[in-house]
Design a protein around this motif. Structure first.
Motif, mmCIF file in Angstrom:
data_model
loop_
_atom_site.group_PDB
_atom_site.id
_atom_site.type_symbol
_atom_site.label_atom_id
_atom_site.label_comp_id
_atom_site.label_asym_id
_atom_site.label_seq_id
_atom_site.Cartn_x
_atom_site.Cartn_y
_atom_site.Cartn_z
ATOM 1 N N GLU A 283 7.910 -5.050 8.541
ATOM 2 C CA GLU A 283 6.546 -5.237 9.036
ATOM 3 C C GLU A 283 5.696 -5.954 7.997
ATOM 4 O O GLU A 283 5.882 -5.789 6.792
ATOM 5 N N THR A 284 4.751 -6.765 8.492
ATOM 6 C CA THR A 284 3.819 -7.436 7.596
ATOM 7 C C THR A 284 2.848 -6.417 7.030
ATOM 8 O O THR A 284 2.268 -5.634 7.793
ATOM 9 N N GLN B 97 -0.288 -4.399 5.931
ATOM 10 C CA GLN B 97 -1.654 -4.415 6.446
ATOM 11 C C GLN B 97 -2.610 -4.787 5.321
ATOM 12 O O GLN B 97 -2.561 -4.195 4.242
ATOM 13 N N PHE C 287 -10.797 -7.050 6.231
ATOM 14 C CA PHE C 287 -9.649 -6.997 7.137
ATOM 15 C C PHE C 287 -8.954 -8.358 7.218
ATOM 16 O O PHE C 287 -8.545 -8.813 8.288
ATOM 17 N N ARG D 29 -8.860 0.449 0.772
ATOM 18 C CA ARG D 29 -7.741 0.496 1.704
ATOM 19 C C ARG D 29 -8.196 1.029 3.067
ATOM 20 O O ARG D 29 -9.158 1.787 3.162
ATOM 21 N N VAL D 30 -7.470 0.637 4.094
ATOM 22 C CA VAL D 30 -7.785 1.063 5.462
ATOM 23 C C VAL D 30 -7.733 2.593 5.556
ATOM 24 O O VAL D 30 -6.791 3.226 5.092
#
Length: 297
Positions: free
Chosen positions: A3-4, A6, A77, A41-42
């Motif tokens: 996965e890329t 985030q 983002f 961070r998210v």
């Protein structure tokens, strides 16, 4: 296929800003902020703590896409601040809303106006919009006074309505500027509880900007101290007296004159009863001005 990764919710890399005309006016420090590097961070709750005039509002305006002409790079983002604002990714709760208090509108109408941004004024609000407004008011504990005039609310009630307004466009990150100014101790406790609820329940990334240590310590997981440059510590528990004295030295001197603060740094402490949790930071010396820069570990 892996996965890329985030991207962070908010990234500052070597960010600096000087207000036009500041150097010409002979300001003691023409730069409002300098060399700020910080990642949020998210899903985090991050506090930016610092004295009045320390650059907090400047950093906030840059993140919101309201200031151009800065040095370095800022991403929200993975987008530019201006693009993130256009995409409705960031909800903003300003420090002062006095200009709105004189309008003859209810708390519900204030939230509804935010929920219908971009919708023609002649088009009636649909059931979906009304449901969203009710949900936001309920979420922040403002449903009981939703019909009350905005100018008749207490400080704590007004704050909750402003947060509901910011949530109305379903942002991914919420930024609050001095959110507990004019709010009593009980209201501050409710604010901390609300921030945690929004963070855990909605998965919101939350950035709180304040000069009040109690607000930051009770509502945030990580903290960055800002006085023109960044004095960064990973958790409120890592804020030693030495760091706070340095960041707020101008405020202290304004009250007491030049003072000596006898406070040890976390790295020098051998008292097992003192728990210091701090992130990566390094120290430079530039023109006898002690500065710290840092990022997350």
């Amino acid at each position: 296929m892996p996965e890329t990764p985030q991207p962070p919710a908010l990234e500052f890399h070597g960010v600096g800003y000087t207000y036009p005309g500041a150097a010409i006016a002979g300001a003691q420090s023409a730069e409002a902020i300098r060399g700020v590097t910080l990642d949020v961070r998210v899903g985090e709750r991050v506090g930016i703590l610092g004295p009045n005039g320390g650059g907090k509002s400047t950093l906030l305006k840059i993140a919101l896409g309201l200031l151009d002409g800065y040095d370095g790079e800022v991403r929200v983002f993975g987008r530019s601040p201006a693009q993130a604002r256009r995409d409705g990714l960031v909800g903003y709760v300003p420090q002062r809303v006095e200009a709105e208090l004189g309008f003859p509108v209810s708390a519900r109408q204030v939230v509804q106006m935010a929920a219908t941004v971009g919708v023609p004024a002649w088009r009636p609000s649909g059931a979906g919009v009304r449901a969203r407004v009710d949900e936001c008011l309920e979420m922040v504990g403002a449903a009981d006074f939703a019909s009350r005039a905005i100018g008749k609310l207490s400080g704590g009630q007004l704050q909750r309505v402003m947060i509901a307004r910011a949530l109305a466009r379903e942002p991914r990150m919420l930024m609050l500027d001095e959110p507990t100014v004019g709010i009593d101790a009980a209201g501050q406790e409710r604010f901390a509880s609300l921030v945690e609820r929004l963070n855990k329940g909605l998965g919101l990334t939350i950035v709180v900007v304040s000069h009040d240590l109690r607000t930051i310590a009770t509502s945030c997981d990580r903290v960055a101290c800002l006085r023109r440059t960044l004095h960064y510590h990973d958790a409120p528990g890592g804020l030693t007296p030495a760091v706070l004295a340095e960041v707020f030295s101008h405020d202290i001197e304004a009250v007491f004159g030049e003072v000596h603060i006898d406070a040890h740094a976390a790295a020098d402490c051998d008292d097992p009863s003192h728990q210091h949790h701090h992130g990566h930071h390094h120290h430079d010396h530039d023109d006898n001005d002690h500065e710290c820069g840092g990022g997350h570990p």
